[in-house]
Scaffold this motif. Structure first.
Motif, PDB file in Angstrom:
ATOM      1  N   UNK A   1      -1.356  -0.601  29.143  1.00 61.91           N
ATOM      2  CA  UNK A   1      -1.048  -0.167  27.777  1.00 61.91           C
ATOM      3  C   UNK A   1      -0.071  -1.155  27.175  1.00 61.91           C
ATOM      4  N   UNK A   2      -0.211  -1.405  25.889  1.00 62.19           N
ATOM      5  CA  UNK A   2       0.710  -2.320  25.212  1.00 62.19           C
ATOM      6  C   UNK A   2       2.136  -1.766  25.282  1.00 62.19           C
ATOM      7  N   UNK A   3       3.067  -2.644  25.582  1.00 66.67           N
ATOM      8  CA  UNK A   3       4.478  -2.284  25.671  1.00 66.67           C
ATOM      9  C   UNK A   3       5.153  -2.721  24.371  1.00 66.67           C
ATOM     10  N   UNK A   4       5.287  -1.783  23.428  1.00 65.87           N
ATOM     11  CA  UNK A   4       5.853  -2.126  22.125  1.00 65.87           C
ATOM     12  C   UNK A   4       7.301  -2.595  22.241  1.00 65.87           C
ATOM     13  N   UNK A   5       8.041  -2.093  23.246  1.00 72.46           N
ATOM     14  CA  UNK A   5       9.423  -2.543  23.444  1.00 72.46           C
ATOM     15  C   UNK A   5       9.478  -4.024  23.813  1.00 72.46           C
ATOM     16  N   UNK A   6       8.392  -4.532  24.397  1.00 70.91           N
ATOM     17  CA  UNK A   6       8.320  -5.940  24.784  1.00 70.91           C
ATOM     18  C   UNK A   6       7.623  -6.784  23.714  1.00 70.91           C
ATOM     19  N   UNK A   7       7.375  -6.189  22.553  1.00 70.13           N
ATOM     20  CA  UNK A   7       6.743  -6.927  21.469  1.00 70.13           C
ATOM     21  C   UNK A   7       5.230  -6.961  21.524  1.00 70.13           C
TER      22      UNK A   7
END
Length: 136
Positions: free
Chosen positions: A108-114
């Motif tokens: 899953x995309x990690x929004x905290x990591x951009x």
């Protein structure tokens, strides 16, 4: 307008070839040219140089106006569309990838990591929009 000083009316997209881009967005969104279902009067034809209104024939989506402009798009949009759809089909129809989703099977995309979980695409004239995958 209740307590707000404004409300949403229409969405306008500038285009050098507004006729072609109207056709592209109609195909991409399942829209039709408004004049094809509701001409202002019998036998009337919209002049080709005028803006083109397109609508959702089911009446669910907003009215789009494709407006003719003489200049090409040169900078990033400050406002853009978000759509739910098939990114690959949109790309096959002429959209280009500006930024691909970081999501993939098992990640899953990690929004905290951009990272992002959607594709950023551009229509044939370079107008950016985000394409989110349908939720199962």
């Amino acid at each position: 307008m209740a307590d707000a000083p404004a409300r949403f009316k229409d969405l306008c997209i500038d285009a050098r070839d507004h006729q072609a881009l109207a056709d592209w967005w109609c195909a991409a969104m399942g829209y039709v040219r408004r004049d094809s279902i509701a001409p202002p009067e019998e036998g009337w034809t919209r002049p080709r140089e005028w803006p083109v209104p397109i609508v959702d024939p089911a009446g669910r989506g907003p009215l789009f106006w494709l407006n003719p402009v003489p200049e090409p798009k040169t900078v990033k949009n400050r406002v853009h569309l978000d759509v739910i759809g098939d990114s690959a089909a949109l790309q096959a129809a002429g959209a280009t990838v500006v930024r691909a989703s970081d999501a993939r099977p098992g990640h899953e995309a990690d929004e905290d990591a951009g990272e992002i979980g959607w594709d950023v695409l551009a229509d044939p004239e370079g107008n950016e929009f985000c394409c989110f995958p349908p939720q199962d």
